[in-house]
Design an enzyme around this catalytic site. Structure first.
Site, PDB file in Angstrom:
ATOM      1  CE1 TYR A 116       1.661  -2.724  -0.333  1.00 39.02           C
ATOM      2  CE2 TYR A 116      -0.144  -1.153  -0.534  1.00 39.02           C
ATOM      3  CZ  TYR A 116       0.540  -2.261  -1.004  1.00 39.02           C
ATOM      4  OH  TYR A 116       0.105  -2.901  -2.143  1.00 39.02           O
TER       5      TYR A 116
ATOM      6  CB  SER B  90      -0.474  -0.437  -4.853  1.00 41.53           C
ATOM      7  OG  SER B  90      -1.548   0.020  -4.052  1.00 41.53           O
TER       8      SER B  90
HETATM    9  C1  8X3 Z   1      -3.595  -2.277  -2.260  1.00 44.30           C
HETATM   10  C2  8X3 Z   1      -4.437  -1.071  -2.390  1.00 44.30           C
HETATM   11  O1  8X3 Z   1      -5.378   0.995  -1.210  1.00 44.30           O
HETATM   12  O2  8X3 Z   1      -5.120  -1.018   0.122  1.00 44.30           O
HETATM   13  O3  8X3 Z   1      -2.402  -2.153  -2.955  1.00 44.30           O
HETATM   14  O4  8X3 Z   1      -3.192   0.253  -0.527  1.00 44.30           O
HETATM   15  S1  8X3 Z   1      -4.506  -0.193  -0.936  1.00 44.30           S
END
Ligand code: 8X3
Length: 254
Positions: A152, A139
């Site tokens: 995340y 990502s």
């Molecule tokens: C997803 C993109 O920018 O929402 O991996 O983290 S983001």
């Protein structure tokens, strides 16, 4: 030499029941790869498989946060040409000060620990193919940070580091290690992140045109069909309306 469609070996995809994973299954199937698809939701996986004509498609339930499940998923696979580590995800968008330890732990399991589990389970089969390709869908969050993203972005940064390390460790072997790092993609990602709050999920894409799962699948297919001496080490893929994890152009509402 580019492998011809007639001689393609098996492509394995995790998280194949929806979004980028399902689109990648359709795209690699269309490119002639026999498929082994895995996901937690067996019913959705069967629907995806039923929609892919012309190649052998097998499905197995797999939970990449569970080592035994991943080992069962890989059991009996002796040759694998392409492994797409796509399963993963985000839970919540809270500042670090308000972290939820359980959610952070799941994100680390799903996005990071899933990688050695899955890659190691298929590595003998990737080597045996003579031209293995490991694709990890990371990502933009693996390379940049944003407010509320700590759990995340931390996990995806670690995932990107694991990918780089595996590429170093496999140098000299017939296995390419490919990282695809997308920005905003309109899949179930945000709905999962916001625990099913569809309005909040939709708002992530307000006033801009996000990528689709098909856009990412197209790039995965391109990357794995380059000649054997060409390694697409990392590819960042943004919608035109996005420049960084934090900079998104949004058209004003009418
Ligand atoms: C997803 C993109 O920018 O929402 O991996 O983290 S983001």
């Amino acid at each position: 030499m580019t492998t011809s469609a007639a001689t393609r070996g098996t492509a394995v995809i995790t998280g194949a029941s929806s979004g980028i994973g399902a689109a990648t299954a359709r795209a690699l199937g269309a490119a002639g790869f026999p498929l082994l698809l895995g996901a937690r939701r067996a019913d959705r996986l069967a629907e995806v498989a039923a929609g892919i004509p012309g190649v052998d498609v097998r499905t197995r339930r797999v939970d990449v946060t569970d080592s035994a499940s991943v080992e069962e998923f890989a059991a009996g696979v002796t040759s694998c040409e392409v492994l797409v580590c796509n399963a993963g995800g985000a839970l919540g968008l809270d500042p670090v000060e308000k972290w939820d330890e359980e959610k952070w732990r799941w994100m680390y399991e799903a996005n990071v620990l899933s990688l050695p589990r899955t890659i190691n389970a298929f590595l003998p089969a990737l080597r045996a193919s003579g031209d293995g390709r490991i694709v990890v869908i990371t990502s933009v969050a693996g390379h940049q940070t944003y407010v509320g993203g700590g759990g995340y972005t931390g996990a995806k940064h670690a995932a990107a580091a694991v990918v780089d390390t595996v590429r170093l460790e496999l140098l000299g072997e017939p296995v390419r290690v490919i990282e695809i790092a997308p920005g905003l993609v309109n899949t179930e990602f945000s709905t999962v992140r916001f625990s099913g709050d569809v309005d909040r999920a939709d708002a992530v894409y307000d006033g801009m045109t996000p990528l689709t799962g098909e856009d990412v699948a197209d790039v995965v297919t391109w990357a794995v069909t380059r000649p054997a001496h060409v390694s697409v080490a990392r590819l960042d893929l943004f919608p035109r309306d996005q420049a960084t994890a934090r900079d998104v152009h949004r058209r004003p509402a009418d």
